[in-house]
Design a protein around this motif. Structure first.
Motif, PDB file in Angstrom:
ATOM      1  N   GLY A  32       0.804  -1.203   0.000  1.00 26.23           N
ATOM      2  CA  GLY A  32       0.000   0.000   0.000  1.00 26.23           C
ATOM      3  C   GLY A  32       0.842   1.259   0.000  1.00 26.23           C
ATOM      4  O   GLY A  32       2.032   1.244  -0.325  1.00 26.23           O
ATOM      5  N   ASP A 182      -7.623   1.667   5.815  1.00 26.65           N
ATOM      6  CA  ASP A 182      -8.365   0.418   6.033  1.00 26.65           C
ATOM      7  C   ASP A 182      -9.084  -0.028   4.762  1.00 26.65           C
ATOM      8  O   ASP A 182      -9.652   0.794   4.025  1.00 26.65           O
ATOM      9  N   ASN A 183      -9.067  -1.337   4.524  1.00 27.23           N
ATOM     10  CA  ASN A 183      -9.777  -1.912   3.385  1.00 27.23           C
ATOM     11  C   ASN A 183     -10.220  -3.317   3.747  1.00 27.23           C
ATOM     12  O   ASN A 183      -9.389  -4.179   4.043  1.00 27.23           O
ATOM     13  N   THR A 185     -12.164  -6.909   2.924  1.00 25.46           N
ATOM     14  CA  THR A 185     -12.686  -7.844   1.932  1.00 25.46           C
ATOM     15  C   THR A 185     -13.048  -9.129   2.649  1.00 25.46           C
ATOM     16  O   THR A 185     -12.415  -9.498   3.635  1.00 25.46           O
ATOM     17  N   ARG A 188     -12.289 -14.519  -0.325  1.00 18.22           N
ATOM     18  CA  ARG A 188     -11.178 -14.340  -1.270  1.00 18.22           C
ATOM     19  C   ARG A 188     -10.766 -15.677  -1.875  1.00 18.22           C
ATOM     20  O   ARG A 188      -9.588 -15.961  -2.079  1.00 18.22           O
ATOM     21  N   MET A 196      -3.869 -10.257  -5.764  1.00 23.95           N
ATOM     22  CA  MET A 196      -4.377  -9.235  -4.854  1.00 23.95           C
ATOM     23  C   MET A 196      -5.212  -8.187  -5.577  1.00 23.95           C
ATOM     24  O   MET A 196      -6.153  -7.628  -5.019  1.00 23.95           O
ATOM     25  N   TYR A 199      -8.970  -8.047  -5.405  1.00 28.67           N
ATOM     26  CA  TYR A 199      -9.670  -7.776  -4.150  1.00 28.67           C
ATOM     27  C   TYR A 199      -9.338  -6.425  -3.533  1.00 28.67           C
ATOM     28  O   TYR A 199      -9.987  -6.016  -2.582  1.00 28.67           O
ATOM     29  N   THR A 200      -8.322  -5.751  -4.038  1.00 23.54           N
ATOM     30  CA  THR A 200      -7.959  -4.462  -3.457  1.00 23.54           C
ATOM     31  C   THR A 200      -7.261  -3.589  -4.488  1.00 23.54           C
ATOM     32  O   THR A 200      -6.352  -4.055  -5.189  1.00 23.54           O
ATOM     33  N   SER A 202      -5.943  -0.616  -3.473  1.00 28.37           N
ATOM     34  CA  SER A 202      -4.877   0.058  -2.720  1.00 28.37           C
ATOM     35  C   SER A 202      -3.719  -0.872  -2.385  1.00 28.37           C
ATOM     36  O   SER A 202      -2.624  -0.416  -2.061  1.00 28.37           O
ATOM     37  N   ILE A 205      -5.309  -5.216   2.542  1.00 30.31           N
ATOM     38  CA  ILE A 205      -6.459  -5.966   3.030  1.00 30.31           C
ATOM     39  C   ILE A 205      -6.305  -6.042   4.540  1.00 30.31           C
ATOM     40  O   ILE A 205      -5.517  -6.832   5.064  1.00 30.31           O
TER      41      ILE A 205
END
Length: 258
Positions: A32, A182-183, A185, A188, A196, A199-200, A202, A205
């Motif tokens: 990130g 914060d993120n 999910t 998965r 990755m 699912y994200t 940024s 996770i």
């Protein structure tokens, strides 16, 4: 950070006559915006340094690039093939044996290095000569001891655990954006297919906003204590500093705080 690398001389190594080496393995992958590419290496080195000091182990320099293929497409991420990582670890084991270092502990800082579990199992078929640390149970115990609010599923990458450890060991590497990164999910199940990026956006996770330096210190304290049992099951544990192992096994985590 300079203390992450063993600066001992050959003469120092000869005097110590260590029979067990410890090898930190990290990665060079996105974490990130708030954590550096070498986060996993920093964490593996922090743990390995703690363990080498507590249990008188021969500290090896880290492997800094490993199997980060699930992060492909994120800027800065570099990977090697699983077969390459296996070959490097095997070469290190064979080289150590020439110096009468008969046992190797691998401290894995990157969850994507799945192949390391196969290497350890294969090496221990005939004799117990290798350990992989931390295990999932060790990480779970560290989270609980540190009072973390997340678990390993909800806080998979760049979240409360990793950010807390870096806030404790090298806060200068943590960007202020962790407070708003914060993120979440849930399911998965297709991670190995999509990586990755499926699912994200940024790269995170988890919940880095929950991180504190105190949690990071407590997590490392827990790992240092729980390692005693891992070390004690190795076939040549009688060659290790028995006093240190016995003390940690007897007193548990309280001995770390004393």
């Amino acid at each position: 950070m300079s203390s992450w690398i063993n600066t001992a001389t050959s003469a120092d190594a000869a005097v110590s006559r260590a029979r067990t080496a410890i090898l930190p393995i990290g990665s060079f992958e996105q974490h990130g915006q708030h954590l550096p590419l070498m986060t996993d290496t920093a964490i593996a080195c922090s743990i390995a340094n703690r363990l080498s000091a507590a249990y008188d182990l021969f500290l090896l320099p880290p492997i800094t690039v490993s199997c980060s293929h699930e992060h492909a497409g994120f800027a800065g991420t570099v990977s090697i093939k699983a077969a390459t990582l296996v070959a490097v670890v095997d070469d290190i084991i064979e080289s150590l044996a020439r110096s009468s270092v008969t046992t190797l502990v691998v401290v894995n800082g990157h969850g994507g290095n799945h192949v390391l579990s196969n290497v350890v199992c294969e090496r221990n078929t005939d004799a117990r000569t290798m350990a992989l640390f931390p295990t999932k149970e060790d990480w779970n115990a560290a989270r609980e001891y540190a009072g973390m609010r997340t678990d390993s599923h909800t806080d998979m990458h760049g979240g409360e655990l990793e950010t807390s450890i870096l806030l404790h060991t090298c806060p200068e590497l943590v960007g202020d954006t962790y407070r708003s990164a914060d993120n979440a999910t849930g399911d998965r199940r297709h991670l190995f297919v999509t990586g990755m990026a499926g699912y994200t956006a940024s790269g995170i996770i988890g919940y880095p906003s929950l991180a504190t330096a105190a949690k990071g210190q407590a997590a490392l304290d827990s790992l240092t204590a729980s390692f005693a049992d891992q070390l004690a099951v190795l076939a040549d544990c009688h060659r290790l500093p028995v006093g240190a192992v016995a003390r940690y096994r007897r007193d548990g985590i309280d001995s770390v705080h004393s």
